[in-house]
Design an enzyme around this catalytic site. Structure first.
Site, PDB file in Angstrom:
ATOM      1  CB  THR A  14      -0.932  -0.012   1.237  1.00 55.96           C
ATOM      2  OG1 THR A  14      -1.813  -1.124   1.108  1.00 55.96           O
ATOM      3  CG2 THR A  14      -1.752   1.249   1.347  1.00 55.96           C
ATOM      4  CB  SER A  57       2.505  -7.865   1.286  1.00 51.16           C
ATOM      5  OG  SER A  57       1.368  -7.850   2.099  1.00 51.16           O
ATOM      6  CB  THR A  89       0.502  -3.774   6.526  1.00 49.97           C
ATOM      7  OG1 THR A  89      -0.749  -3.638   5.844  1.00 49.97           O
ATOM      8  CG2 THR A  89       1.212  -2.447   6.589  1.00 49.97           C
ATOM      9  CG  ASP A  90      -2.619  -7.439   3.437  1.00 55.46           C
ATOM     10  OD1 ASP A  90      -2.922  -6.520   4.214  1.00 55.46           O
ATOM     11  OD2 ASP A  90      -3.223  -7.648   2.363  1.00 55.46           O
TER      12      ASP A  90
HETATM   13  N1  ASP Z   1      -2.882  -5.394   0.673  1.00 56.58           N
HETATM   14  C1  ASP Z   1      -1.780  -4.549   0.947  1.00 56.58           C
HETATM   15  C2  ASP Z   1      -0.500  -5.353   0.930  1.00 56.58           C
HETATM   16  O1  ASP Z   1      -0.274  -6.085   1.876  1.00 56.58           O
HETATM   17  C3  ASP Z   1      -1.914  -3.899   2.265  1.00 56.58           C
HETATM   18  C4  ASP Z   1      -0.731  -3.062   2.621  1.00 56.58           C
HETATM   19  O2  ASP Z   1       0.182  -2.879   1.855  1.00 56.58           O
HETATM   20  O3  ASP Z   1      -0.727  -2.559   3.704  1.00 56.58           O
HETATM   21  O4  ASP Z   1       0.259  -5.192   0.011  1.00 56.58           O
END
Ligand code: ASP
Length: 326
Positions: A14, A57, A89-90
């Site tokens: 993200t 991610s 973050t995932d």
């Molecule tokens: N879906 C995103 C990922 O993990 C969420 C993020 O980046 O925070 O790439």
């Protein structure tokens, strides 16, 4: 005094995402774009930034983490003082833990990301990146293994979890709290955790399944497992590490063919080893050959078991390795 030299690797997530043609945000920015957006970084460290991937991610795997670990090891061998990994973050809790297992060095490794896209009002990426650079450049962070820094908090890879789908305060370490914080542009540590096991493997890792136990589970997924080519299993048991009594025998049978690690589906606390004595309890399952995961959450236990299997460990060596987390 020269500034510390840091390697910054961007994998996507993200923090790198902007609005695309197809609706919704997607990874577009590279490591240089992210660093250039935070001029304050130039006063903290000398940065060498690379965009290894531009992936959300959930699409990262152990093969990507292996490549990141290789780059960081090479950088440390050639004199860099620390590294920052930028990603979604995932899966941060898994990536950070795998890096902690794969990098054996005093130099800090910090993983960061953002909960809001790069164009969102109040985007948290720039602040998280600056805080991460501050931690990776800090002498106090040396010897602490891989850390996760978001929302001005510093977490140990082995404890950190994503606890909320949306909030910038999503990262928490339920069993411990953060190791420290970034305040007034300084990394302040309040606790240290012991170093864990290290691995020198290059992949590909053998497949390890993860099954969550649910009320009334009749064991048909566990029964099917042996035909699916898995090398090991992590069972996310109820409470302190329990399964329905009717399937305890089946679980024991699987454990006689492949290593089965017992984790807990709760949010904190270790798997028990010596309290409950009914069919399907932790005493019963450990007696049937299951290996307790200690404080490790199931997703991390799965990575640790995969690396143990890749390193050729047998059941005894796997048990000794997990003992570091009990
Ligand atoms: N879906 C995103 C990922 O993990 C969420 C993020 O980046 O925070 O790439």
């Amino acid at each position: 005094m020269p500034l510390p030299r840091l390697l910054v690797l961007s994998l996507g997530g993200t923090i790198t995402m902007t609005a695309g043609g197809a609706g919704g945000i997607a990874p577009t920015l590279g490591a240089d774009d992210l660093i250039d957006a935070v001029p304050a970084i130039a006063a903290v460290a000398e940065i060498d930034a690379h965009s290894l991937f531009r992936l959300p991610s959930p699409s990262l795997g152990l093969e990507h983490v292996n490549e990141v670990a290789r780059e960081i090891r090479l950088a440390f061998a050639s004199g860099y003082d620390g590294a920052v990994v930028i990603q979604g973050t995932d899966t941060i809790e898994e990536t950070a833990f795998a890096l902690d297992l794969l990098i054996d060095d005093e130099c800090p490794v910090v993983v960061t990301g953002a909960m809001r896209g790069a164009e969102a009002p109040g985007a948290d990426g720039p602040a998280n990146l600056l805080a991460s650079v501050i931690v990776a450049a800090s002498a106090a962070a040396r010897g602490l293994g891989t850390l996760v820094v978001l929302n001005d908090e510093i977490h140990a890879a082995r404890f950190v979890r994503k606890t909320h789908t949306a909030l910038a305060s999503t990262f928490a370490s339920p069993d411990l709290g953060p190791l420290g914080m970034v305040i007034e542009r300084r990394a302040r540590f309040l606790a240290r955790v012991p170093g864990g096991p290290k691995f020198q493997v290059e992949g590909p890792a053998p497949a390890v399944a993860l099954l969550k136990m649910t009320m009334g589970d009749d064991g048909r997924m566990i029964r099917a497992l042996r035909q699916l080519g898995y090398w090991g299993l992590v069972l996310e048991g109820m409470g302190a590490g329990h399964v329905p009594g009717e399937i305890a025998g089946l679980v024991g049978e699987v454990a006689s063919h492949m290593p089965v690690v017992l984790a807990s589906r709760t949010l904190g606390g270790p798997v028990f080893t010596r309290t409950y004595g009914y069919a399907g309890s932790e005493i019963d399952l450990i007696g049937r050959g299951l290996i307790p995961a200690g404080f490790l959450q199931a997703t991390k236990a799965r990575l640790l078991l995969a690396l143990c299997l890749e390193a050729g460990y047998g059941r005894e060596a796997i048990d000794r390795t997990f003992a570091a987390y009990r």
